[in-house]
Design an enzyme around this catalytic site. Structure first.
Site, PDB file in Angstrom:
ATOM      1  N   SER A 168      20.390  41.341  29.982  1.00  0.00           N
ATOM      2  CA  SER A 168      21.715  41.352  29.259  1.00  0.00           C
ATOM      3  C   SER A 168      22.838  40.815  30.609  1.00  0.00           C
ATOM      4  CB  SER A 168      22.263  42.809  28.856  1.00  0.00           C
ATOM      5  OG  SER A 168      23.484  42.796  28.795  1.00  0.00           O
TER       6      SER A 168
ATOM      7  N   TYR B 254      21.684  51.985  29.724  1.00  0.00           N
ATOM      8  CA  TYR B 254      21.627  50.685  29.248  1.00  0.00           C
ATOM      9  C   TYR B 254      21.625  49.588  30.320  1.00  0.00           C
ATOM     10  CZ  TYR B 254      21.999  46.208  26.519  1.00  0.00           C
ATOM     11  OH  TYR B 254      21.578  45.135  25.999  1.00  0.00           O
TER      12      TYR B 254
END
Length: 273
Positions: free
Chosen positions: A139, A152
Site C-alpha cells: 500500500s 494495517y
C-alpha cells in the site's frame, strides 16, 4: 508478468474490490483466473458474471489449511503460474484506548502471515514453471503510514520489505516478484464511505493503469499508479540510491564468511549489516 501469454492466475481476496477488478481484467485478456475467498455466494456471483472464471473457497486466516490448499489447487490446475496475494483487511485502531488484540491478530494474520505461508507453500510448484509470478500487495501507506490504522500500515510495510527479500533470493529462478502498491481507491475496504469517496481513485481507473503498467513496463518491480506517488516518494527518498545500497548490503551478506576485498563504499555500509 507477460499478459500476452495465457497464464493461470490465483487471486486471494478475488471476490471484491481490487481483487475482483484484477480478476476480471485478467480474465478478459484470456487468462485462466481462479478467485479465492471466504464467501462462497460472493465468489459464485463473480464467477457467474465472468463465464469461465473459476473459484475456490478459502479462509486465509486458517493458516493450518493453506499447505493442503496449495497442494489441492496445483493438482487441479497444474499450469498455475501466478499467485496474487490480494486478501486484506483494514480497521481503525485507537491506541490511546484499550487495544482489541483480536483485531490486531486478524489484521496481521490476513495481511502478512497468510501471504507468507501461501507463497511458501506454492513456491516449489511455481519454480517448476517456465515463467511464474508472485505478486504481493502492499500500500502507499506502507511508506507514509496513516496513524489511525497502525497495524494495517505496519503489515503493509512488512510486506514491502519481505517482497524485496523474496525478489533477491529468487534471482536466477523462473519466478519474478512484483509488488502492487495501491493508493486510496474506491472500494469497500473501509466501508461504503470509501467506496463513494470522490477523493479516492476510481476502481476502473486503477485497474486500467495497473494493466497498462504490466503490459508496458516489463522491468517494473513495484506497480505504481501515479496516484500513489505522493505516498511512495514522500520526503527525499531516492529509489536509485536505495536500490544501489540494497544490492551492496545483500551482496555483502551473501558473501559473508568468504575472503574478499571491500571497497571504501562497501566498508562504510558494513555497520548497517
Amino acid at each position: 508478468m507477460n499478459l500476452t501469454e495465457k497464464n493461470t492466475i490465483l487471486i486471494t481476496g478475488g471476490g471484491s474490490g481490487l481483487g475482483r477488478g484484477l480478476a476480471e481484467a485478467f480474465h478478459k485478456l484470456g487468462n485462466t483466473v481462479i478467485i479465492a475467498g471466504r464467501r462462497k455466494d460472493v465468489l459464485q456471483t463473480v464467477a457467474a458474471a465472468n463465464p469461465g472464471m473459476q473459484y475456490e473457497v478459502l479462509d486465509v486466516q486458517n493458516l493450518a489449511k493453506l499447505k493442503n490448499f496449495a497442494a489441492d489447487i496445483t493438482a487441479e490446475y497444474p499450469g498455475l503460474n501466478v499467485l496474487i496475494n490480494m486478501a486484506g483487511i483494514m480497521k481503525l485502531e485507537n491506541l490511546n484506548e484499550a487495544v482489541d488484540l483480536s483485531v490486531v491478530d486478524d489484521i496481521i494474520t490476513t495481511n502478512l502471515t497468510a501471504p507468507l505461508h501461501l507463497t511458501a507453500a506454492l513456491l516449489p510448484h511455481l519454480k517448476q514453471q517456465p515463467k511464474a509470478t508472485v505478486m504481493t500487495v502492499s500500500s502507499g501507506l506502507a511508506f507514509t503510514p496513516m496513524a489511525m490504522t497502525p497495524t494495517y500500515c505496519a503489515t503493509k510495510a512488512a510486506i514491502h520489505s519481505w517482497s524485496g527479500s523474496l525478489r533477491y533470493q529468487l534471482k536466477g529462478s523462473s519466478v519474478e516478484v512484483l509488488e502492487l502498491v495501491p493508493p486510496y481507491v474506491q472500494t469497500k475496504l473501509m466501508g461504503e464511505q470509501q467506496a463513494n469517496d470522490p477523493r479516492a481513485m476510481t476502481l476502473n481507473d486503477f485497474i486500467s493503469e495497473v494493466i497498462q503498467i504490466l503490459a508496458t513496463q516489463s522491468d517494473a518491480k513495484e506497480i505504481l499508479v501515479k496516484n500513489v506517488y505522493p505516498l511512495r516518494f514522500a520526503g527525499d527518498f531516492n529509489a536509485e540510491k536505495f536500490d544501489l545500497f540494497f544490492e551492496l548490503l545483500n551482496g555483502m551478506s551473501r558473501s559473508s564468511g568468504s575472503e574478499r576485498d571491500y571497497s571504501h563504499e562497501e566498508a562504510s555500509a558494513a555497520p548497517y549489516c
